[in-house]
Design an enzyme around this catalytic site. Sequence first.
Site, PDB file in Angstrom:
ATOM      1  N   LYS A 160       0.848  -1.191   0.000  1.00 43.81           N
ATOM      2  CA  LYS A 160       0.000   0.000   0.000  1.00 43.81           C
ATOM      3  C   LYS A 160       0.879   1.234   0.000  1.00 43.81           C
ATOM      4  O   LYS A 160       1.546   1.530   0.992  1.00 43.81           O
ATOM      5  CB  LYS A 160      -0.909   0.041   1.231  1.00 43.81           C
ATOM      6  CG  LYS A 160      -1.926   1.199   1.174  1.00 43.81           C
ATOM      7  CD  LYS A 160      -2.490   1.577   2.522  1.00 43.81           C
ATOM      8  CE  LYS A 160      -1.611   2.584   3.231  1.00 43.81           C
ATOM      9  NZ  LYS A 160      -1.533   3.905   2.561  1.00 43.81           N
ATOM     10  N   PRO A 161       0.906   1.996  -1.090  1.00 42.23           N
ATOM     11  CA  PRO A 161       1.682   3.240  -1.089  1.00 42.23           C
ATOM     12  C   PRO A 161       0.931   4.348  -0.365  1.00 42.23           C
ATOM     13  O   PRO A 161      -0.284   4.246  -0.140  1.00 42.23           O
ATOM     14  CB  PRO A 161       1.819   3.558  -2.585  1.00 42.23           C
ATOM     15  CG  PRO A 161       0.594   2.966  -3.201  1.00 42.23           C
ATOM     16  CD  PRO A 161       0.258   1.740  -2.370  1.00 42.23           C
ATOM     17  N   ALA A 162       1.646   5.393   0.013  1.00 42.36           N
ATOM     18  CA  ALA A 162       1.007   6.547   0.651  1.00 42.36           C
ATOM     19  C   ALA A 162      -0.053   7.138  -0.274  1.00 42.36           C
ATOM     20  O   ALA A 162       0.114   7.153  -1.501  1.00 42.36           O
ATOM     21  CB  ALA A 162       2.057   7.599   0.991  1.00 42.36           C
ATOM     22  N   CYS A 205      13.469  11.364   6.793  1.00 37.45           N
ATOM     23  CA  CYS A 205      13.574  10.854   8.155  1.00 37.45           C
ATOM     24  C   CYS A 205      14.979  10.993   8.722  1.00 37.45           C
ATOM     25  O   CYS A 205      15.168  10.956   9.934  1.00 37.45           O
ATOM     26  CB  CYS A 205      13.136   9.395   8.201  1.00 37.45           C
ATOM     27  SG  CYS A 205      14.051   8.338   7.069  1.00 37.45           S
ATOM     28  N   GLY A 247       7.370   5.088   8.166  1.00 35.66           N
ATOM     29  CA  GLY A 247       6.459   6.180   8.472  1.00 35.66           C
ATOM     30  C   GLY A 247       6.634   6.641   9.904  1.00 35.66           C
ATOM     31  O   GLY A 247       7.700   6.464  10.498  1.00 35.66           O
ATOM     32  N   SER A 248       5.599   7.205  10.462  1.00 35.64           N
ATOM     33  CA  SER A 248       5.691   7.791  11.789  1.00 35.64           C
ATOM     34  C   SER A 248       5.767   6.728  12.875  1.00 35.64           C
ATOM     35  O   SER A 248       5.271   5.603  12.713  1.00 35.64           O
ATOM     36  CB  SER A 248       4.476   8.696  12.063  1.00 35.64           C
ATOM     37  OG  SER A 248       3.311   7.922  12.267  1.00 35.64           O
ATOM     38  N   THR A 249       6.368   7.100  13.990  1.00 34.11           N
ATOM     39  CA  THR A 249       6.459   6.191  15.128  1.00 34.11           C
ATOM     40  C   THR A 249       5.073   5.839  15.654  1.00 34.11           C
ATOM     41  O   THR A 249       4.810   4.678  16.015  1.00 34.11           O
ATOM     42  CB  THR A 249       7.308   6.826  16.237  1.00 34.11           C
ATOM     43  OG1 THR A 249       8.624   7.073  15.738  1.00 34.11           O
ATOM     44  CG2 THR A 249       7.403   5.918  17.449  1.00 34.11           C
ATOM     45  N   ARG A 267      17.599  18.994   1.701  1.00 37.00           N
ATOM     46  CA  ARG A 267      17.247  18.063   0.625  1.00 37.00           C
ATOM     47  C   ARG A 267      15.801  17.634   0.801  1.00 37.00           C
ATOM     48  O   ARG A 267      15.342  17.358   1.911  1.00 37.00           O
ATOM     49  CB  ARG A 267      18.178  16.848   0.677  1.00 37.00           C
ATOM     50  CG  ARG A 267      17.898  15.817  -0.418  1.00 37.00           C
ATOM     51  CD  ARG A 267      18.841  14.633  -0.363  1.00 37.00           C
ATOM     52  NE  ARG A 267      18.724  13.882   0.867  1.00 37.00           N
ATOM     53  CZ  ARG A 267      19.706  13.721   1.741  1.00 37.00           C
ATOM     54  NH1 ARG A 267      20.889  14.257   1.524  1.00 37.00           N
ATOM     55  NH2 ARG A 267      19.510  13.015   2.840  1.00 37.00           N
ATOM     56  N   GLU A 297      10.753   1.217   9.938  1.00 41.05           N
ATOM     57  CA  GLU A 297      11.631   2.384   9.893  1.00 41.05           C
ATOM     58  C   GLU A 297      10.755   3.579  10.251  1.00 41.05           C
ATOM     59  O   GLU A 297       9.941   4.048   9.455  1.00 41.05           O
ATOM     60  CB  GLU A 297      12.255   2.565   8.508  1.00 41.05           C
ATOM     61  CG  GLU A 297      13.308   3.667   8.476  1.00 41.05           C
ATOM     62  CD  GLU A 297      13.173   4.578   7.290  1.00 41.05           C
ATOM     63  OE1 GLU A 297      13.128   5.808   7.510  1.00 41.05           O
ATOM     64  OE2 GLU A 297      13.109   4.093   6.159  1.00 41.05           O
TER      65      GLU A 297
END
Length: 486
Positions: free
Chosen positions: A178-180, A290, A234-236, A284, A256
């Site tokens: 599943k992509p964002a 991240c 993604g996010s924690t 950048r 990650e």
Amino acid sequence: MSVSSLLKNKCYVNGKWISAKDRTVFVVINPSTGEIVGEVPDMIEGDTNEAIAAADAAFQTWRQTTAKERCQILHKWHDLILKHKEELAVILTKEMGKPLKQSMLEIDNGASFVDWFAEEARRVCGDVITTPAKGRKLFAFKQPIGVAGMITPWNVPHAMVTRKAGVALAAGCTVVLKPAEDTPFSALALCELGEQAGFPPGVLNVVTCSRQNAAKVGNAICTSPLVAKISFTGSTAVGKILLKTGASTVKKFSLELGGNAPFIVFDSADVDRAVAGLIVCKFRNSGQTCISANRILVQEKMYDSFVEKVVAAMKEQLHVGDGFDAKCTVGPLINQRAVEKVENHIKNALSNGGKLLLGGKRHKLGGTFFEPTLISNATADMLFCTEETFAPMAAIIKFKTEEEATRIANDTRSGLAGYFYSNDHQQIWRVADKINVGILGVNEGALVACVEGPFGGVKESGIGIEGSKYGIEEYLHIKYVCIGGL
């Protein structure tokens, strides 16, 4: 092949381009222009479960292919990616706004993962184990773990797909990805090229969904007993939810998660090298990575000179604009939520004694463009020190001693990347040992996720390794075999 033939508006499941069962779609917006890039299916649990079933069925035969066969298909995929590099880069820039030059570099980087793991497929080896008893032979076989469910982020929408799917496919696993919701087209374009490369139906599957349905699709992937592995970037906060949900079926995880990278400049550092490293590391992708420098710490004797040189470098090198503008080095932020977050961080810093040196507001181009921002007199209790800014904002903290710098650097639950600059060799070894991160740049700010290097964090920045010779182990399990009666 034209861009339009790679810009797919259907999901790819079991070797077919399909719509959602209920025919619903959602639109993807170019954050630079506000224009509609296209629309894709808004899938839910039922659609996702069909993709998982297809991947599970395909796994039964894909796992039996030889490493050489998988290697050959992956090499074809790699070659097709490079053949269509410009078209893929255009799609990437359209859907997330990244400067075209940076998109081209991402395509190269993404292709390198496919090339690397094509070869690593042929290097998966087990062991013959010394037996403690006569008449027995002991072996350790490495086998693919099964269906891998993957959720990829919007900030690196091409290379995150190849880094995750490439290794899984090399190991003999099948994929449901599943992509964002902000950036689905890069993943779908890779499916088109994967089909041309020769992946059998069901081996690589991509389902798309809106933000509204993301939790439903993620839950379906995490709770399905047919999915053996989850890989998420993604996010924690979201990573913790996935880990908790996936526990119901005891899956293997690679996570990650968020970073909060320290960037330390000691008095002994080469100031010009440190400034150049910061510009690359912080700005950048408009600061939306991240591993971007988040807490910039400069020793007191170096502080004024460093800040002065950063101001000059930002004025000279950073040019905000549309990603297709040749002069552009800083594109838009991904959405309005990102703009509001950086505004909140700036407001907090200035209200607590920070000094605004550059930027600080929305860019005159409008939309989600934001001025590259520099704040001095920052302190470690400001909001940006506890949250990833994910924007082109740099706030610089002054410190006195090495002990103070390493204490601040480690004073976070994140532990993905870190950086420091020093020409004192004894200090280099001391600080490298002390900073608690998974990835460390010493006198180097361009810490890209090259395929040779193991990429992963510690603490709440993640579990597992991506890339390198270690990455394929995340998609294998070891089967112990004891043959008796010999």
